[in-house]
Every structure is written in C-alpha cells, then in structure tokens.
Design an enzyme around this catalytic site. Structure first.
Site, PDB file in Angstrom:
ATOM      1  N   SER A  40       1.286   3.742  -3.231  1.00  0.00           N
ATOM      2  CA  SER A  40       0.748   5.100  -3.085  1.00  0.00           C
ATOM      3  C   SER A  40       1.826   6.147  -3.328  1.00  0.00           C
ATOM      4  O   SER A  40       1.566   7.202  -3.927  1.00  0.00           O
ATOM      5  CB  SER A  40       0.134   5.287  -1.690  1.00  0.00           C
ATOM      6  OG  SER A  40       1.119   5.234  -0.672  1.00  0.00           O
TER       7      SER A  40
ATOM      8  N   ALA B 230       0.830  -1.208   0.000  1.00  0.00           N
ATOM      9  CA  ALA B 230       0.000   0.000   0.000  1.00  0.00           C
ATOM     10  C   ALA B 230       0.863   1.256   0.000  1.00  0.00           C
ATOM     11  O   ALA B 230       0.650   2.180  -0.791  1.00  0.00           O
ATOM     12  CB  ALA B 230      -0.942  -0.010   1.201  1.00  0.00           C
ATOM     13  N   TYR B 231       1.845   1.290   0.884  1.00  0.00           N
ATOM     14  CA  TYR B 231       2.708   2.463   0.995  1.00  0.00           C
ATOM     15  C   TYR B 231       3.519   2.669  -0.282  1.00  0.00           C
ATOM     16  O   TYR B 231       3.557   3.774  -0.840  1.00  0.00           O
ATOM     17  CB  TYR B 231       3.636   2.299   2.203  1.00  0.00           C
ATOM     18  CG  TYR B 231       4.503   3.498   2.479  1.00  0.00           C
ATOM     19  CD1 TYR B 231       3.964   4.645   3.059  1.00  0.00           C
ATOM     20  CD2 TYR B 231       5.862   3.494   2.184  1.00  0.00           C
ATOM     21  CE1 TYR B 231       4.753   5.758   3.324  1.00  0.00           C
ATOM     22  CE2 TYR B 231       6.661   4.591   2.447  1.00  0.00           C
ATOM     23  CZ  TYR B 231       6.101   5.719   3.015  1.00  0.00           C
ATOM     24  OH  TYR B 231       6.880   6.819   3.272  1.00  0.00           O
ATOM     25  N   SER B 232       4.168   1.602  -0.760  1.00  0.00           N
ATOM     26  CA  SER B 232       5.017   1.716  -1.946  1.00  0.00           C
ATOM     27  C   SER B 232       4.210   2.171  -3.157  1.00  0.00           C
ATOM     28  O   SER B 232       4.632   3.056  -3.912  1.00  0.00           O
ATOM     29  CB  SER B 232       5.693   0.379  -2.243  1.00  0.00           C
ATOM     30  OG  SER B 232       6.523  -0.022  -1.177  1.00  0.00           O
TER      31      SER B 232
END
Length: 247
Positions: free
Chosen positions: A157, A153-155
């Site tokens: 986004s 999710a972080y990567s």
C-alpha cells in the site's frame, strides 16, 4: 510572521502519532488547520484553546463522500486550502507470510493507506488549482521502497502511495502545486507500538543509526516539505530512515 501564518492545511490522522505532532507544529507556526480523524473524541481531547484556527472533523477517510464534505467544510470555514498532509495509516496484520494474509485485511489496509490519500488529494486539487498554489504530502514508508517481510499489505500500500506521488507530481508540476511523499523508517508512534516487538526489531536492525526516528524529526521535515520555500521539488519521496534508504 511565520511562514504558515496565512496558510490553511488539512491533516488526516490528526488525533495521534505523526498527524498529531505535525498538526500542533503547523498550528504553533500560525496555520489554520482542518483536523481529520475517525476518533472524534480524541480530536476534542488533543486540540483545545486555539479554536479560531482549528476545524475538528470526525470522519472516515475511506469514505469518499465524507472526505469531499470534510474538505468543503474546511474551505467554507477558512476560504481556501493550501496544504494537505495524509498521515492516516494502519499496518494491518504483520509478522505473517503472503500466503497467510487475510484478503479482507489487505483490502482494509489499502483503503486507509492508499485510497484515502487518493480521495483527499482528489478533493483538494480543484481548490488548489483555482488558487494556483498547493502543497500535498503523502506519508509513505521505507517499507514501500524496500518491502518489509511479514508486512505485505502495508509495504504494497505504501508502494502504491509512492507511485501516486510520482504521477501527481508530474501532472501538476506547472500549476504551482507540489506533491511529495515522506518515507520514514521506524518512528515510535502508536501504530508501531501496536506491532509485535519482533517485527519492530526486524525493521530497526536495518537502520544504520540503530535507533528509531522521533516524531519531532518527522514533523520538522514534513513542515519543510509543505513550506513556501520548498518550491522546486515535486514527485519526490523524501528519506527519513537513519541511513537505510540510499535512493
């Protein structure tokens, strides 16, 4: 006089971490600053004694209407907006593989990391266009360039943030507005402190300098990126990774 003495900035995620340090740096160099954070209590605790230069606004950056009203409030108070720095961000659940990701958690991460940066830039750009000047800085991540295992999710986004930076940099290149991103590796912030130590070690081990970056290093680079002097770079993602990023 400092280079920010006539400037008006908006900083999201201003109550902690990178947003807090950048906000204090710009305030110390004379800027007037609109400070956005969901944690209004923390804003009021962290910013005292410089009220003529500060506009503290507790809002949810994932709510487009709240963002529009917040930006309008800063412009009403200070007359313009020259600088936007998007620091608000979350990692979501980490240390899990893609098939284990909770879809709602992923959507929440995209709302905070990508959609909020879209909302804020969309809201400030008309004011900057009218003034023929602007500096926008989106805080991305080395994870958005390389992809960190266990952090889908972080990567993803942050990769979206980098993509938006490239688009916006091209779209406004002839208007006096620059749009850039900053891609740190591991910076010791509350966001990183909340992650599993194994995840932090995985990321730090990839850094040739074998250390985390500091908030001061990040704030100094951010200040240069949004300065008058940085006038010929746009659509670019600046490295802050201790040698990890080579492109």
């Amino acid at each position: 006089m400092s280079s920010f003495s006539t400037q008006v900035a908006i900083i999201t995620g201003a109550a902690s971490g990178l947003g807090l340090v950048i906000a204090h740096k710009l305030l110390n160099e004379g800027a007037s600053v609109g400070l956005f954070d969901l944690n209004e209590k923390a804003l009021n605790e962290e910013f005292v004694g410089n009220l003529d230069k500060e506009e503290l606004i507790g809002l949810d950056v994932t709510d487009e209407q709240q963002v529009e009203k917040g930006v309008a409030r800063v412009v009403e108070r200070f007359g313009k907006v020259d600088i936007l720095i998007n620091c608000a961000g979350i990692t979501g659940t980490t240390g899990i593989k893609s098939h284990e990701v909770d879809t709602m958690n992923l959507k929440k991460v995209f709302d905070v990391n990508f959609m909020a940066s879209y909302y804020t830039s969309k809201a400030v750009l008309p004011y900057m266009l009218a003034n023929h000047y602007g500096r926008i800085l989106h805080i991305a991540s080395i994870a958005g360039k390389e992809g960190n295992a266990g952090m889908l999710a972080y990567s993803a986004s942050k990769a979206a943030v980098i993509g938006m930076t490239k688009v916006q940099g091209k779209e406004y290149a002839e208007t006096g507005i620059t749009v850039n991103a900053l891609a740190p590796a591991v910076i010791r912030t509350p966001l990183v402190d909340a992650m599993p130590e194994s995840q932090v070690k995985y990321m730090t081990d990839k850094i040739p300098m074998k250390r985390c970056g500091t908030l001061e290093e990040a704030a100094n680079m951010a200040a240069f990126i949004v300065s008058h002097e940085n006038s010929f770079t746009t659509g670019f993602t600046f490295d802050l990774s201790g040698g990890r990023a080579t492109y």
